[in-house]
Design a protein around this motif. Sequence first.
Motif, PDB file in Angstrom:
ATOM      1  N   SER A  58      15.997   8.265  -1.325  1.00  0.00           N
ATOM      2  CA  SER A  58      15.547   8.215   0.067  1.00  0.00           C
ATOM      3  C   SER A  58      15.130   9.602   0.519  1.00  0.00           C
ATOM      4  N   TYR A  59      14.204   9.639   1.476  1.00  0.00           N
ATOM      5  CA  TYR A  59      13.598  10.912   1.849  1.00  0.00           C
ATOM      6  C   TYR A  59      12.983  10.795   3.226  1.00  0.00           C
ATOM      7  N   ARG A  60      13.186  11.812   4.052  1.00  0.00           N
ATOM      8  CA  ARG A  60      12.479  11.857   5.340  1.00  0.00           C
ATOM      9  C   ARG A  60      11.106  12.477   5.097  1.00  0.00           C
ATOM     10  N   ILE A  61      10.060  11.695   5.321  1.00  0.00           N
ATOM     11  CA  ILE A  61       8.698  12.189   5.121  1.00  0.00           C
ATOM     12  C   ILE A  61       8.415  13.270   6.165  1.00  0.00           C
ATOM     13  N   PRO A  62       8.031  14.473   5.752  1.00  0.00           N
ATOM     14  CA  PRO A  62       7.895  15.571   6.712  1.00  0.00           C
ATOM     15  C   PRO A  62       6.565  15.616   7.458  1.00  0.00           C
ATOM     16  N   TYR A  63       5.808  14.546   7.408  1.00  0.00           N
ATOM     17  CA  TYR A  63       4.544  14.506   8.141  1.00  0.00           C
ATOM     18  C   TYR A  63       4.276  13.068   8.601  1.00  0.00           C
ATOM     19  N   ARG A  64       3.426  12.927   9.585  1.00  0.00           N
ATOM     20  CA  ARG A  64       3.073  11.614  10.118  1.00  0.00           C
ATOM     21  C   ARG A  64       2.074  10.931   9.189  1.00  0.00           C
ATOM     22  N   VAL A  65       2.321   9.662   8.886  1.00  0.00           N
ATOM     23  CA  VAL A  65       1.450   8.909   7.977  1.00  0.00           C
ATOM     24  C   VAL A  65       0.781   7.768   8.736  1.00  0.00           C
ATOM     25  N   ASP A  66      -0.543   7.790   8.771  1.00  0.00           N
ATOM     26  CA  ASP A  66      -1.313   6.703   9.370  1.00  0.00           C
ATOM     27  C   ASP A  66      -2.376   6.177   8.411  1.00  0.00           C
ATOM     28  N   ASP A  67      -2.354   6.625   7.172  1.00  0.00           N
ATOM     29  CA  ASP A  67      -3.414   6.266   6.229  1.00  0.00           C
ATOM     30  C   ASP A  67      -3.069   5.004   5.444  1.00  0.00           C
ATOM     31  N   LEU A  90      -1.198  12.839   8.249  1.00  0.00           N
ATOM     32  CA  LEU A  90      -2.107  12.179   7.320  1.00  0.00           C
ATOM     33  C   LEU A  90      -2.811  11.092   8.118  1.00  0.00           C
ATOM     34  N   ALA A  91      -3.961  11.432   8.649  1.00  0.00           N
ATOM     35  CA  ALA A  91      -4.640  10.574   9.610  1.00  0.00           C
ATOM     36  C   ALA A  91      -5.204   9.321   8.963  1.00  0.00           C
ATOM     37  N   ALA A  92      -5.399   8.294   9.783  1.00  0.00           N
ATOM     38  CA  ALA A  92      -5.990   7.039   9.308  1.00  0.00           C
ATOM     39  C   ALA A  92      -7.365   7.309   8.704  1.00  0.00           C
ATOM     40  N   GLY A  93      -7.583   6.789   7.498  1.00  0.00           N
ATOM     41  CA  GLY A  93      -8.869   6.935   6.832  1.00  0.00           C
ATOM     42  C   GLY A  93      -9.072   8.247   6.106  1.00  0.00           C
ATOM     43  N   SER A  94      -8.112   9.162   6.208  1.00  0.00           N
ATOM     44  CA  SER A  94      -8.323  10.476   5.609  1.00  0.00           C
ATOM     45  C   SER A  94      -8.345  10.418   4.084  1.00  0.00           C
ATOM     46  N   HIS A 150       3.896 -11.456   2.573  1.00  0.00           N
ATOM     47  CA  HIS A 150       2.715 -11.849   3.335  1.00  0.00           C
ATOM     48  C   HIS A 150       2.237 -10.683   4.193  1.00  0.00           C
ATOM     49  N   ALA A 151       1.158 -10.912   4.932  1.00  0.00           N
ATOM     50  CA  ALA A 151       0.542  -9.832   5.699  1.00  0.00           C
ATOM     51  C   ALA A 151       1.493  -9.250   6.744  1.00  0.00           C
ATOM     52  N   GLN A 152       2.330 -10.092   7.354  1.00  0.00           N
ATOM     53  CA  GLN A 152       3.285  -9.580   8.335  1.00  0.00           C
ATOM     54  C   GLN A 152       4.287  -8.630   7.689  1.00  0.00           C
ATOM     55  N   LEU A 153       4.690  -8.931   6.462  1.00  0.00           N
ATOM     56  CA  LEU A 153       5.616  -8.053   5.751  1.00  0.00           C
ATOM     57  C   LEU A 153       4.943  -6.716   5.425  1.00  0.00           C
ATOM     58  N   TYR A 154       3.654  -6.766   5.178  1.00  0.00           N
ATOM     59  CA  TYR A 154       2.916  -5.526   4.952  1.00  0.00           C
ATOM     60  C   TYR A 154       2.931  -4.666   6.213  1.00  0.00           C
ATOM     61  N   ARG A 155       2.758  -5.294   7.376  1.00  0.00           N
ATOM     62  CA  ARG A 155       2.798  -4.543   8.634  1.00  0.00           C
ATOM     63  C   ARG A 155       4.195  -3.940   8.863  1.00  0.00           C
ATOM     64  N   VAL A 156       5.227  -4.706   8.532  1.00  0.00           N
ATOM     65  CA  VAL A 156       6.591  -4.186   8.630  1.00  0.00           C
ATOM     66  C   VAL A 156       6.756  -2.962   7.723  1.00  0.00           C
ATOM     67  N   PHE A 157       6.247  -3.079   6.512  1.00  0.00           N
ATOM     68  CA  PHE A 157       6.372  -1.982   5.552  1.00  0.00           C
ATOM     69  C   PHE A 157       5.660  -0.728   6.070  1.00  0.00           C
ATOM     70  N   ALA A 158       4.443  -0.875   6.567  1.00  0.00           N
ATOM     71  CA  ALA A 158       3.693   0.269   7.075  1.00  0.00           C
ATOM     72  C   ALA A 158       4.442   0.923   8.242  1.00  0.00           C
ATOM     73  N   HIS A 159       5.036   0.099   9.099  1.00  0.00           N
ATOM     74  CA  HIS A 159       5.802   0.629  10.234  1.00  0.00           C
ATOM     75  C   HIS A 159       7.022   1.407   9.731  1.00  0.00           C
ATOM     76  N   SER A 160       7.641   0.915   8.673  1.00  0.00           N
ATOM     77  CA  SER A 160       8.801   1.605   8.100  1.00  0.00           C
ATOM     78  C   SER A 160       8.412   2.962   7.533  1.00  0.00           C
ATOM     79  N   VAL A 161       7.256   3.028   6.889  1.00  0.00           N
ATOM     80  CA  VAL A 161       6.782   4.311   6.363  1.00  0.00           C
ATOM     81  C   VAL A 161       6.587   5.295   7.512  1.00  0.00           C
ATOM     82  N   GLN A 162       5.986   4.822   8.594  1.00  0.00           N
ATOM     83  CA  GLN A 162       5.791   5.698   9.747  1.00  0.00           C
ATOM     84  C   GLN A 162       7.134   6.143  10.336  1.00  0.00           C
TER      85      GLN A 162
END
Length: 265
Positions: free
Chosen positions: A100-109, A151-155, A181-193
């Motif tokens: 486990s690790y605290r990501i030291p930057y914001r991820v939107d990509d 890490l901006a969206a689309g970068s 499913h797609a909702q689980l993907y959204r959950v995962f992306a939110h967790s990364v953020q």
Amino acid sequence: RVLVHEGLGTLLPYRNLIAELAGHRPLLGLAVHDSEDYLRLPAQHVNATLGKRYAQALWDSGRRRFDLLGYCSGGLVTLELAKALLQLGAEVGQVDIVSSYRIPYRVDDELLFLHSFAATLGLGTQALGLPSAEQLHSAVTRQLQATPGHLAAGSLGQALAQFDVAQLKARVLAAANGIAHAQLYRVFAHSVQASRYAGSAPYAGAVRLFVPSVGNPLIADHQATLRDWWQAAALAPLTVQTLQGNHFDCLNAGLSRHLLEEHRS
């Protein structure tokens, strides 16, 4: 022992560990049951909010002593859970954190989300046409030099223009059909953020950190980086154990053997 869900909000990565530990001692798993509620939580409050909610639920169960185990982003939730349990007056025994690790930057990509999502599900990232971890590492490094801390969206899509992100997303979600499913993907992306955020107050106890033997190309000097962060997150000296494998396959028989041997002793 309480197993805390990772970024998918499920116990899917623990399935083999659960099978190996079942019957040896009581196990309890914490998972996200209301994905819309989870997605409504601001990313910066996810870990602390869940830690407090889960602590209250465990306290209300009538038990007063808990061993905790959290993997990937679930490690950050576990840290807040341990703090909240102590505040309620519970006894917290072993706190185990796995890769486990605290990501030291914001991820939107999205390209990074897709790669991590597919790898977490055990899907072949290369077969799906996703960039390699080494390609991602190089692109992430360049983008963070240009825009430190974000890490901006689309970068990454711009840096790795040979990859069509929309096509890759459709391909990954199709391959995941029946597993996620797609909702689980959204959950995962939110967790990364949400993995960018952790409480500033250290845990007033000890943490045992399990680190994969295979480095993560997205984390420079990953063993030392994880060790240093988790030592700062707890007041007691940190114990570090190495698990064979990489981040995505380290919840293996080596971990279960360690936990079972400890239980027998």
